[in-house]
Design an enzyme around this catalytic site. Structure first.
Site, PDB file in Angstrom:
ATOM      1  CG  ASP A 176      -3.474  -0.602  -3.046  1.00 21.82           C
ATOM      2  OD1 ASP A 176      -4.008  -1.669  -3.428  1.00 21.82           O
ATOM      3  OD2 ASP A 176      -3.382  -0.288  -1.845  1.00 21.82           O
ATOM      4  CG  HIS A 177      -0.987  -3.813  -3.634  1.00 22.24           C
ATOM      5  ND1 HIS A 177      -1.775  -4.793  -3.102  1.00 22.24           N
ATOM      6  CD2 HIS A 177      -0.837  -2.869  -2.661  1.00 22.24           C
ATOM      7  CE1 HIS A 177      -2.090  -4.472  -1.859  1.00 22.24           C
ATOM      8  NE2 HIS A 177      -1.548  -3.309  -1.564  1.00 22.24           N
ATOM      9  CB  CYS A 205      -0.929   0.007   1.212  1.00 23.08           C
ATOM     10  SG  CYS A 205      -1.993  -1.431   1.354  1.00 23.08           S
ATOM     11  CG  HIS A 262      -1.074   3.425   4.717  1.00 18.75           C
ATOM     12  ND1 HIS A 262      -1.074   2.109   4.308  1.00 18.75           N
ATOM     13  CD2 HIS A 262      -0.384   3.451   5.890  1.00 18.75           C
ATOM     14  CE1 HIS A 262      -0.436   1.356   5.183  1.00 18.75           C
ATOM     15  NE2 HIS A 262      -0.001   2.148   6.151  1.00 18.75           N
TER      16      HIS A 262
END
Length: 635
Positions: free
Chosen positions: A403-404, A136, A197
């Site tokens: 994000d992934h 993240c 984050h």
């Protein structure tokens, strides 16, 4: 007779071939004017209606003078100039931990994602869209800045790979430039709703050096941290769970030792003064308090909501979070419909603990995770409806991604809690294998981007930075390395190939893999220098631990490196050898040279994930109320 023989857009008008009739000579210049005008528009990144250009030439060919051609050129350039300088609203939607195989438009026929699928039908879908990191924090840092996360210190050296606390001092450095900051300078109203984050403060609780509002966002509502299992009172610990277990074990050993000494002293077996026993008991208590003050209250310290600078809920109520994020997004769109605006909707879905409202529980065929995916799609649909209802559909550039890759190791006693990465090997935390970094990439801008178009070229989340900056009329920074490239020409169909020849895939500071898009042959080579060791052996992930490691005994270094041809083997199931691939040595040599050139662009920077930056610092803890008695509710 031919006054147009002058410099036009930086080059001279070529003369017609000798021996042409007057009519043919006029047709030659009409053709040149139209094609040159369209080519110049394409160079500026404007969608070029080539069919319309060719259509115009047919009736003009029958004309006896240049006036109709000149009029047509002016109209074409005027239309394209308006589009070139028109600044759309920009809506960026990012899911959390979503697997590329979880969406219907990427081949899933067992989960219902009608809204995202419709977005893909109405726009452009990328099949080889890649995250810059498999976790993240570093992935989002690269997304926001258009640069690999290690360039800003936002990736691991050998320890922590993501921020662990709101009260840590690490985060996205103030000298990094986000696309939000550039668009803010260009007159956009910028908003971030959802997950951040990227850190909060540096030295004091109120300095907010890493806060979204200090990185170009005018408005922030959401979690400065991320969802974790600790946010749910009934779920097992997640934040530094291994260290926490060790500290609890040490505390028990100390307590048992002190208790043994106290009993021995009371029975006269141990000749030790009571003051020493009391001192040891005090030290043991201080040791316990030193770690329990943070790990004992993870939910209160990390699972909070903020509105701009202020904490509005601590700890946050999970069951109403999705509704509040959705309401906030719709409100932002309605307040700023006069535009232009940038909204980064950073969804909390579909990260564990998979908080799902009762309306969606039990609806999918894939348990809690599937329910969460279908609720996420519903939320995306509501946001797109708000765009439609406010008359912004044709003036909004919309983007959806993750994000992934999906989290394969996320499981409980009921089964899988993470996503599906389709045919691709690996998942979250794995920087080399495709399943960890290949993500959805969907774009829509009606009237500008072609509907239903699919692109198989390699692209990166880092490309969003220069793309958005170009759309907003800004300039990318010239004083630093920018790893992304604008996607506008590729999305519009004006360019057929990606600007990326090589892409480099990092796990922390370690280069795990590199890919080479050999454009002349169309082949896509992937070279692996390190790969994680799956556990148990033969499994497809590192079960028994949160994610696979980047280095140490948990990885295998390959010499020579593994080589795959993704254009023929996208699942990375069959490594090539010198016997099976005649170009084996040449490809490894070419990629090796590119890696060497790339490494020369890497400069040392202060590490944001060092232990001193990662650890919980009570004086940095965001708090509503008087610390340590933090607590409030939006209701």
């Amino acid at each position: 007779m031919f006054p147009v023989r002058a410099q036009l857009w930086g080059g001279e008008t070529p003369g017609p071939p000798p021996g042409l009739s007057k009519r043919r000579r006029r047709a030659f210049f009409r053709h040149f004017l139209l094609r040159n005008a369209a080519s110049e528009a394409r160079r500026k990144g404007v969608s070029v209606p080539w069919r319309e250009v060719d259509r115009l030439q047919s009736p003009l060919a029958q004309s006896r003078d240049l006036l109709p051609a000149l009029v047509a050129v002016c109209l074409l350039l005027r239309t394209l100039e308006v589009k070139a300088h028109y600044r759309p609203n920009i809506l960026l939607i990012m899911a959390d931990d979503l697997g590329i195989g979880d969406l219907g438009c990427y081949g899933n026929d067992t989960l219902r994602t009608p809204n995202i699928d419709q977005l893909a039908r109405e726009g452009v879908r990328l099949t080889q869209h890649l995250a810059a990191a498999p976790l993240c924090t570093p992935s989002r840092a690269a997304f926001l800045t258009g640069r690999h996360a290690f360039r800003s210190g936002m990736d691991a050296s050998n320890g922590y790979r993501a921020l662990q606390w709101n009260a840590g001092s690490g985060g996205l450095p103030a000298n990094e430039t986000t696309f939000a900051r550039i668009l803010q300078q260009q007159g956009y109203t910028t908003g971030l709703i959802g997950k951040w984050h990227q850190g909060v403060s540096c030295v004091s609780r109120r300095d907010h050096c890493h806060h979204p509002l200090n990185h170009g966002f005018d408005h922030f509502y959401g979690m400065p941290f991320t969802l974790v299992n600790d946010c749910h009172p009934e779920r097992p610990a997640e934040v530094d769970a291994g260290l926490r277990a060790q500290l609890w074990l040490y505390t028990q050993v100390l307590a048992l030792g002190v208790l043994t000494l106290a009993v021995g002293r009371a029975w006269g077996i141990v000749p030790m003064p009571w003051s020493v026993v009391l001192g040891l008991a005090t030290l043991g208590s201080l040791f316990f308090l030193s770690w329990y003050a943070s790990f004992g209250f993870v939910r209160r310290w990390n699972c909070i909501l903020m509105r701009n600078w202020d904490v509005t809920e601590q700890p946050m109520a999970l069951e109403s979070a999705a509704e509040r994020m959705l309401r906030e997004a719709v409100s932002f769109i309605e307040r700023n419909k006069q535009g232009p605006f940038l909204l980064f909707l950073s969804l909390l879905h579909v990260h564990i603990p998979l908080v799902t409202t009762k309306e969606f529980l039990g609806r999918s065929r894939h348990g809690l995770y599937g329910d969460n995916v279908e609720e996420m799609d519903w939320m995306v649909g509501k946001v797109l409806k708000a765009i439609e209802d406010n008359g912004l559909r044709n003036s909004t550039f919309t983007y959806f991604t993750s994000d992934h890759g999906g989290h394969l190791e996320a499981r409980d006693e009921h089964g899988q809690l993470g996503g599906w990465n389709g045919i691709y090997r690996g998942g979250k935390g794995m920087a080399g294998w495709e399943g960890g970094i290949r993500v959805p990439g969907i774009f829509r801008w009606p009237g500008v981007l072609p509907a239903g178009h699919v692109i198989h070229e390699p692209t990166s989340l880092m490309d969003i930075f220069p793309t958005v900056v170009q759309l907003g009329g800004g300039q990318v920074p010239q004083d630093r390395v920018i790893d992304g490239h604008s996607l506008l020409l590729l999305l519009q169909g004006s360019a057929r190939q990606s600007a990326h020849e090589f892409l480099f895939h990092y796990c922390g500071k370690h280069l795990h893999a590199a890919r080479w898009h050999q454009k002349d042959s169309g082949r896509l080579w992937k070279v692996h220098y390190m790969t994680p060791r799956f556990h148990p052996e033969g499994a497809g992930a590192c079960y028994g631990r949160g994610v696979c490691p980047c280095s140490g005994p948990g990885v295998t270094r390959h010499s020579p490196p593994l080589l795959f041809d993704l254009s023929r083997d996208p699942s990375e199931a069959h490594p090539l050898t010198p016997d099976s691939e005649p170009l084996h040595g040449a490809v490894l040599a070419s990629v090796g040279q590119a890696v060497d050139a790339h490494l020369r662009t890497v400069s040392p920077v202060p590490p944001q994930f060092s232990v001193s930056n990662i650890i919980w610092k009570p004086w940095l803890q965001p708090c509503c109320g008087t610390f340590p008695f933090c607590g409030c509710s939006e209701n």
